[in-house]
Design an enzyme around this catalytic site. Structure first.
Site, PDB file in Angstrom:
ATOM      1  N   SER A 114      -9.591  -0.062   7.461  1.00 32.71           N
ATOM      2  CA  SER A 114      -9.322  -0.023   6.141  1.00 32.71           C
ATOM      3  C   SER A 114      -8.713  -1.423   5.672  1.00 32.71           C
ATOM      4  O   SER A 114      -7.925  -1.265   4.411  1.00 32.71           O
ATOM      5  CB  SER A 114      -8.395   1.094   6.032  1.00 32.71           C
ATOM      6  N   SER A 131      -9.406   2.031   3.222  1.00 36.49           N
ATOM      7  CA  SER A 131      -8.453   2.717   2.527  1.00 36.49           C
ATOM      8  C   SER A 131      -7.604   1.904   1.687  1.00 36.49           C
ATOM      9  O   SER A 131      -6.938   2.684   0.612  1.00 36.49           O
ATOM     10  CB  SER A 131      -7.880   4.000   3.315  1.00 36.49           C
ATOM     11  N   LYS A 135       0.706  -1.041  -0.017  1.00 30.35           N
ATOM     12  CA  LYS A 135       0.038   0.094   0.104  1.00 30.35           C
ATOM     13  C   LYS A 135       0.801   1.368  -0.025  1.00 30.35           C
ATOM     14  O   LYS A 135       2.040   1.200   0.457  1.00 30.35           O
ATOM     15  CB  LYS A 135      -0.947  -0.137   1.119  1.00 30.35           C
TER      16      LYS A 135
END
Lengths: 101, 484, 508
Positions: free
Chosen positions: C181, C157, C82
């Site tokens: 997330s 997210s 990420k």
């Protein structure tokens, strides 16, 4: 409890965020909406309850771990890597517009 | 209208650790810009603080030395404000729960002893430095260079209660505090390098009034002289302002040394709301009683304890004891000298160290650690005063010769070589007195007519004839006898 | 129609690892094939930065180790990170204009550990800007898309992470979970994800959002693969002062989670392998906000668990709803301070024109941050202000303690694990309901409490919606502190009895 234009201006200044008058108004409305959401917290009776900072401190005693006082060497070659993303530098210094005090 | 000046001092002391408070960068002074700042100091994304144990130990030592409460649990808080020398745009400090609470400092103003209570002392990180030389930015704008070498240096912020009532008192407090932190080895005390900086909070009020007046903060005073002048100017400014019908505005001011005045920096009323909250990256700091005990055991004898001992066991005055315990090296020197003197004669050593030795060190601009006269040698010289071999006055000449290395600094050898032995034989002295009296009948007349000065004049002549070597007490006594 | 990359022919990291160690496939082959797939699926916008040379270099290093017989369980396995984990080599933007050109001089601990374990990174994954959001629509570089339906959000997210795993572009991905997330995008994309106990995985090198809430966690196709990533990164890190040296007596180091997993697995015997397991089902999770199809899928999953021998127990987490305002005070407050460092001085976006210093800072920040980030910074600043600090921030932290206590009550008195939905609905349309910023916040109701309490929790696929393009539904499993291993074993048992996790989205 409603947020005023002055509140928005003050918060935006504290947070160093430039807001146009339109943005400021939209922000004001949004913040009022959000405040409505978080107002719910007020109604809860929390007398005698300690704030929980580190989430695990409810489970175990958490205290700050310390580092030995030893210095790592640093030099100019490391500096260039660390400053490589800087928008403006000169003579190994970060440059900012001068503030007159 | 009689005015009272109220002063509180906040002192930032840079702690003498090897590495910074939250990163392992070196704290050494004078490195090339930004070569002692790593990702944590530069606040690069993803960096995190880790606390230096050495900084905590310095705080504990300080707390013990001033008799403060050392918090078993203290909390680091973020003080949020934007400034380019503050890389995270928050400073990690301590707010509600500082590591050291309370305590007090004793010191002398002239020969008056004062005690000032301390509110607290807490750990925090220092900011970087701004260099205002004329740099040009990417759009041609006048720019300032930021050096983050200093960012993250450990600071102990020491806050006094607003108990001081004069600039002199504030300076004496600051000097005593400076001496203490250097004594403890927690700060190198180098004020030119910024190791010890004072902010003075100054207000005035009519004498007798209970409420405090509005105070102004004068920031970053890094010399005792500036501290004194700034406070004096500020007090005067506030008094004049009020007497002219104005009101003092709470604000931050800077001292301009060139103009000897304080100037407003920014109004504290519009200043930032720092939005303190406990730093989520740093759990609470726990200091166990065991840790405090261990540090206590390793502490050198503290100035206060030494001073008391010098007074009670060695018979020094409170003032002399305080002077000698301002500096560990001085105290050690004195103790070594006094140890070899007979009981009750320590005072002589004190006089010599605070007088002749101190003056000589100043003249040659060296530290007592580099003294060319060792405690043993000084003791040997003092012993010759005690046993009457030389007078105090002649001893100063001997001292000078020892300092210069004559006779390998051996006082007896110098006395011998220069023939400085004091004449104590009453017969010899009596003969010299007779000669001088015979040669100065007019002065004798003046003395008989009641002019005491004439006595000193005769003494002077006698000492001259004796080349300074006559025992002064005996001269005085015998001369009195012969003139009566 | 594009071919699926080579690694998708293997059911698990374990199987692929074995093939690599046996020389049946090489790391470079896998990397090249994955790079092609990433390219072919750029429509998903799952990746923000790809650098074939960097990836191949890692693959070559892996092959060298394998040829020396020194390959470990992750050597040569294709993964991705990420874009809130800082990496040398690849840019790190946190999906923000503020860091559009930023390259970190150091790697995040999680990144280093996985690199040292031999994993090969395909690059940096899209996400919501600074990890703030639950649909990956707050990215400055365009939304990521759900592989099951291109018009649907992948969640957030860690949307890019979930999409990349669901589309088979990588075997596994790292994500971060602050309020859900990792779990929520895993649920919306039909993959498995786990958020470990706070403090067990280092935050050093994770772009900070909510410091007391952020935890790194992997996403993968099933629990056994999650284990392969979680175990090596579960380790005490002295560069993170909130990192825990030990976990209820066991040292926080690689091996701990695996040992717990193995022990729990070997206890699963016979026809009713989960005999004795008490599953707490919070009444508050099944309220009016929960959509019927999600409720149904979760119910079916619970029945599956019962058929495996577990017993359902109703529990109460009375302050579930309060987790929303509490979280949305604490997280923005911490974020407002964490994001202050982005001022255009030492790195990051600096406005092209400005007057004085304050102007430069204010403009740079207004230009560099997207609307959700600005919103949260302003809220966070407000709740920390003098006069509001006690009523908002401290009050929220007190309620946080109460929420943590509620979970402890449940675990102490009633159950071994808590289960329920992850989200109230399946993935919404991209662009839907963007006018009301707090609408998304309300949908976090099942995941926030876990983050506030610092507990470990997972999401595993347990069904699909009935729509024309079926959208995945996730089951949330919540364990007590340090029980990551046990959670994974419980999830694994479910995945041995069902095949939701094996479903793959059709090629678009």
């Amino acid at each position: 409890m409603a947020i005023t234009d002055q509140d928005v201006a003050r918060i935006a200044h504290l947070a160093r965020i430039a807001l146009s008058p339109e943005d400021a108004e939209q922000t004001r409305q949004e913040l009022n909406g959000i405040l409505g959401l978080i107002e719910q917290l007020q109604a809860v009776d929390t007398r005698g309850v300690e704030p929980l900072a580190h989430p695990l401190s409810a489970h175990q005693d958490i205290s700050l771990r310390l580092r030995d006082d030893k210095a790592a060497p640093g030099d100019e070659s490391q500096r260039s890597a660390l400053m490589a993303n800087a928008p403006a530098t000169a003579e190994g210094l970060f440059l900012v517009p001068t503030v007159i005090e | 209208m009689e005015w009272e000046i109220v002063i509180g001092l906040e002192t930032h002391t840079q702690l003498a650790t090897e590495s910074k408070i939250f990163s392992n960068s070196s704290t050494r002074f004078g490195a090339a810009p930004n070569t002692q700042a790593n990702e944590v100091d530069m606040a690069l994304p993803g960096s995190l603080p880790v606390l230096n144990r050495g900084a905590v130990e310095c705080a504990i030592r300080f707390g013990l030395a001033i008799g403060a409460h050392i918090a078993p649990r203290s909390v680091f808080a973020r003080k949020n404000y934007f400034y380019p020398d503050l890389p995270k745009n928050y400073q990690i400090s301590q707010f509600e729960l500082p590591v050291v609470q309370g305590g007090s400092l004793r010191f002398f103003v002239g020969d008056q002893e004062h005690t000032v209570n301390l509110t607290r002392a807490h750990l925090e990180e220092d900011a970087g430095k701004s260099l205002h030389e004329n740099f040009t930015g990417p759009h041609g704008e006048s720019s300032t260079g930021i050096d983050l070498n200093r960012a993250g240096t450990p600071l102990l912020e020491i806050v006094s209660e607003p108990e001081m009532r004069s600039a002199a008192e504030a300076v004496a407090y600051a000097r005593a505090l400076h001496a203490l932190v250097v004594w403890l080895g927690i700060c190198d005390g180098n004020m030119q390098e910024g190791s010890f900086r004072c902010d003075a909070n100054v207000s005035v009020r009519p004498k007798g009034q209970a409420e405090f007046g509005t105070r102004c903060e004068i920031k970053n005073l890094n010399s005792f002289r500036f501290l004194e002048r700034a406070i004096q100017y500020e007090a005067r400014r506030q008094i004049e302002l009020i007497e002219d019908g104005g009101t003092v505005r709470q604000e931050t001011r800077l001292y301009d040394a060139d103009r000897d005045e304080t100037r407003s920096m920014r109004s504290k009323e519009d200043s930032d709301d720092y939005r303190y909250f406990p730093d989520p990256d740093l759990p609470p700091l726990a200091i166990t009683a065991g840790w405090v005990e261990r540090i206590k055991a390793e502490l050198p004898e503290l100035p206060d304890a030494k001073r008391r001992r010098f007074e009670t066991e060695l018979g020094l005055t409170a003032y002399d004891a305080a002077q000698l315990t301002m500096d560990r090296a001085y105290a050690d020197y004195f103790e070594q000298a006094a140890a070899q003197l007979p009981q009750g004669q320590a005072k002589l050593a004190a006089n010599w160290i605070l007088g002749e030795l101190s003056a000589t060190l100043n003249r040659d601009e060296i530290d007592i650690a580099q003294s060319r006269v060792t405690p043993a040698a000084l003791t040997a010289l003092i012993a010759r005063i005690i046993d009457g071999t030389v007078s105090n006055k002649i001893a100063r000449d001997v001292f000078g010769a020892m300092w210069a290395g004559e006779q390998d600094g051996n006082p007896d050898a110098i006395i011998e070589a220069r023939g400085l032995k004091q004449i104590s034989d009453s017969g010899a002295i009596g003969a010299m007195i007779d000669e001088v009296l015979a040669a100065n009948p007019a002065i004798v007349e003046q003395y008989r007519a009641g002019k005491d000065k004439a006595f000193n004049s005769l003494v002077g002549q006698i000492m001259k004839a004796a080349k300074g070597k006559a025992n002064p007490q005996q001269v005085n006594q015998l001369l009195k006898e012969k003139l009566s | 129609m594009s071919t699926m990359p080579l690694h998708t022919e293997f059911d698990s990291i374990e199987a692929l690892g074995a093939a690599l160690r046996q020389g049946k496939v090489s790391a470079v082959e896998l990397a090249d094939s994955a790079l092609d797939a990433v390219q072919a699926r750029s429509d998903l916008n799952a990746f923000l930065h790809v650098d074939a040379e960097l990836t191949r270099a890692q693959a070559q290093t892996a092959d060298a180790l394998l040829s020396q017989g020194r390959g470990g369980s992750l050597t040569g396995i294709p993964i991705a990170h990420k874009d809130v984990f800082v990496t040398r080599g690849w840019r790190t933007t946190a999906a923000s204009k503020m860091l559009a050109d930023y390259t970190s001089p150091f790697d995040a601990t999680v990144v280093s550990l996985l690199e040292q374990a031999g994993a090969v990174s395909l690059g940096k994954l899209n996400c919501d800007e600074f990890a703030m959001g639950s649909g990956n629509e707050n990215s400055a570089f365009g939304p990521a898309r759900n592989p099951w339906d291109a018009d649907a959000v992948p969640g957030g997210s860690s949307g890019g992470s979930a999409a990349a795993v669901a589309a088979g572009l990588v075997m596994a991905a790292t994500g971060t979970d602050t309020g859900g997330s990792v779990r929520q995008p895993a649920a919306l994309c039909g993959v498995s994800g786990i958020k470990p106990t706070y403090g067990t995985v280092s935050r050093f090198g994770m772009v900070a959002f909510g410091s007391s809430l952020d935890q790194a966690g992997p996403l993968a196709r099933h629990a056994r693969d999650l284990l392969e990533l979680l175990d090596p990164i579960s380790a005490f890190d002295e560069r993170d002062a909130t990192s825990l040296p030990d976990c209820d007596g066991a040292a926080n180091k690689p091996g701990r989670v695996r040992a717990d997993f193995d022990a729990a697995r070997s206890a699963q015997q016979g026809g009713k392998p989960l005999q004795g397991l008490r599953i707490g089902v919070p009444a508050e999770f099944f309220n009016e906000g929960l959509s019927p199809e999600v409720a149904q899928a979760v119910e079916a999953a619970l029945q599956t668990y019962e058929s495996l021998g577990a017993r359902r127990v109703e529990v109460s987490l009375p302050r579930t709803k309060l987790s929303i305002p509490a979280y949305y005070v604490i997280a923005p407050a911490e974020a407002s301070s964490n994001l202050s460092r982005y001022d255009g001085v030492r790195y990051g976006h600096r406005s092209a024109s400005y007057g004085d210093l304050a102007d430069m800072t204010s403009r740079s920040r207004a230009e560099g941050f997207g609307p959700e980030v600005l919103r949260r910074i302003l809220v966070g600043t407000y709740v920390l202000c003098h006069g509001y600090y006690d009523a908002y921030y401290l009050q929220a932290q007190r309620i946080r303690r109460l929420i943590a206590q509620d979970f402890q009550q449940a675990f102490a008195n009633h159950c071994d694990v808590i289960m329920g939905p992850v989200t109230p609905t399946v993935a919404k349309r991209i662009g839907e309901n963007r006018d009301d910023p707090t609408a998304d916040w309300l949908a976090d109701v099942y995941t926030l409490g876990v983050s506030l309490a610092g507990l470990p929790a997972m999401s595993i696929p347990c069904g699909f919606s009935g729509s024309a393009k079926p959208l995945p539904i996730g089951l949330q499993l919540i364990g007590n502190y340090f029980r990551e291993g046990q959670l994974l074993a419980i999830a694994d048992r479910f995945q041995q009895a069902t095949d939701w996790h094996q479903r793959k989205p059709e090629q678009q």
